[in-house]
Design an enzyme around this catalytic site. Sequence first.
Site, short mmCIF file in Angstrom:
data_model
loop_
_atom_site.label_atom_id
_atom_site.label_comp_id
_atom_site.label_asym_id
_atom_site.label_seq_id
_atom_site.Cartn_x
_atom_site.Cartn_y
_atom_site.Cartn_z
N ASP A 9 0.87 -1.18 0.00
CA ASP A 9 0.00 0.00 0.00
C ASP A 9 0.91 1.23 0.00
O ASP A 9 2.13 1.13 -0.18
CB ASP A 9 -1.00 -0.04 1.16
CG ASP A 9 -0.34 0.15 2.53
OD1 ASP A 9 0.91 0.24 2.60
OD2 ASP A 9 -1.07 0.19 3.53
N HIS A 10 0.31 2.41 0.22
CA HIS A 10 1.10 3.65 0.18
C HIS A 10 2.21 3.65 1.23
O HIS A 10 3.31 4.13 0.96
CB HIS A 10 0.17 4.86 0.38
CG HIS A 10 -0.69 4.74 1.60
ND1 HIS A 10 -1.77 3.89 1.66
CD2 HIS A 10 -0.62 5.33 2.82
CE1 HIS A 10 -2.34 3.97 2.85
NE2 HIS A 10 -1.65 4.84 3.58
N CYS A 66 3.09 -3.22 4.08
CA CYS A 66 2.23 -2.10 4.49
C CYS A 66 2.94 -1.41 5.64
O CYS A 66 4.15 -1.54 5.78
CB CYS A 66 0.82 -2.58 4.83
SG CYS A 66 0.68 -3.69 6.24
N GLY A 67 2.22 -0.65 6.46
CA GLY A 67 2.88 0.05 7.55
C GLY A 67 3.44 -0.90 8.58
O GLY A 67 4.59 -0.75 9.02
N THR A 68 2.64 -1.86 8.97
CA THR A 68 3.04 -2.80 10.03
C THR A 68 3.28 -4.22 9.53
O THR A 68 3.84 -5.04 10.27
CB THR A 68 1.94 -2.88 11.10
OG1 THR A 68 0.73 -3.33 10.45
CG2 THR A 68 1.69 -1.54 11.75
N GLY A 69 2.74 -4.55 8.38
CA GLY A 69 2.73 -5.93 7.89
C GLY A 69 1.48 -6.67 8.34
O GLY A 69 1.14 -7.72 7.79
N HIS A 99 8.47 -24.16 9.74
CA HIS A 99 7.34 -24.74 10.47
C HIS A 99 6.01 -24.55 9.75
O HIS A 99 5.16 -25.43 9.81
CB HIS A 99 7.22 -24.11 11.87
CG HIS A 99 8.32 -24.52 12.80
ND1 HIS A 99 8.20 -24.47 14.16
CD2 HIS A 99 9.58 -24.98 12.56
CE1 HIS A 99 9.32 -24.89 14.74
NE2 HIS A 99 10.19 -25.19 13.78
N ASN A 100 5.81 -23.38 9.16
CA ASN A 100 4.49 -23.03 8.63
C ASN A 100 4.41 -23.09 7.11
O ASN A 100 3.33 -22.88 6.55
CB ASN A 100 4.08 -21.62 9.10
CG ASN A 100 4.32 -21.40 10.58
OD1 ASN A 100 5.12 -20.56 10.96
ND2 ASN A 100 3.65 -22.16 11.41
N ARG A 110 6.94 0.67 8.45
CA ARG A 110 7.06 1.66 9.53
C ARG A 110 7.79 1.10 10.75
O ARG A 110 8.07 1.84 11.69
CB ARG A 110 5.67 2.17 9.93
CG ARG A 110 5.03 3.02 8.85
CD ARG A 110 3.62 3.46 9.21
NE ARG A 110 3.07 4.30 8.15
CZ ARG A 110 1.77 4.49 7.94
NH1 ARG A 110 0.88 3.89 8.72
NH2 ARG A 110 1.36 5.27 6.96
N ARG A 133 6.89 -33.47 11.16
CA ARG A 133 5.71 -33.23 12.01
C ARG A 133 4.96 -31.97 11.58
O ARG A 133 3.76 -31.85 11.84
CB ARG A 133 6.13 -33.12 13.48
CG ARG A 133 6.95 -31.88 13.83
CD ARG A 133 7.47 -31.93 15.26
NE ARG A 133 8.07 -30.68 15.69
CZ ARG A 133 9.33 -30.31 15.39
NH1 ARG A 133 10.08 -31.10 14.64
NH2 ARG A 133 9.82 -29.17 15.83
N HIS A 134 5.68 -31.05 10.93
CA HIS A 134 5.02 -29.81 10.51
C HIS A 134 4.10 -30.03 9.31
O HIS A 134 3.18 -29.24 9.10
CB HIS A 134 6.07 -28.76 10.16
CG HIS A 134 7.01 -28.48 11.30
ND1 HIS A 134 6.60 -27.92 12.50
CD2 HIS A 134 8.33 -28.73 11.44
CE1 HIS A 134 7.62 -27.84 13.32
NE2 HIS A 134 8.69 -28.32 12.71
#
Length: 156
Positions: A9-10, A66-69, A99-100, A110, A133-134
Amino acid sequence: MRAIALGADHAGFPLKEHLKAWLIEQGYEVVDCGTQSSESVDYPDYAAAVAGAVMAGKADRGVLVCGTGLGMAIAANKVPGIRAAACTDAYIARLSREHNDANVLALGARITAREAAVEILATWLATEFAGGRHALRVEKLAALDRAKERSDVPAR
Ligand code: RB5
């Protein structure tokens, strides 16, 4: 894995441009889903574009800024098949892959400096899913997606 869908985003636009240049320098093909300026836009639109590119096979993985993710990760995770991880350092980026099996990386412009963002991205791209296991747990994530598509997500 050579094609990366990139979106911002911006607030994330300048960092997206920095990461785009780095990815191209590293030999990746970049599918730039925008935005293309610092004019205010809505992050879910770009999360949807990148998630769609990954799920359509137009890119192997996605990167969102983005600003924070956080907004990007929340939005991208609403797309079935997407496992988006908002990462603030290389350690969590590595674990999000091992793991994911995260297929989308979300970064916060930011809260994360350019150099750190490149380190996080490089680690995330270089780390393989550990399986074992994951794999069962990731399959359970896919089962949640399927349940959501049938509109019967369990209450607990
Ligand atoms: C935009 O101001 C900001 O809310 C957005 O970039 C993001 O941080 C949302 O999660």
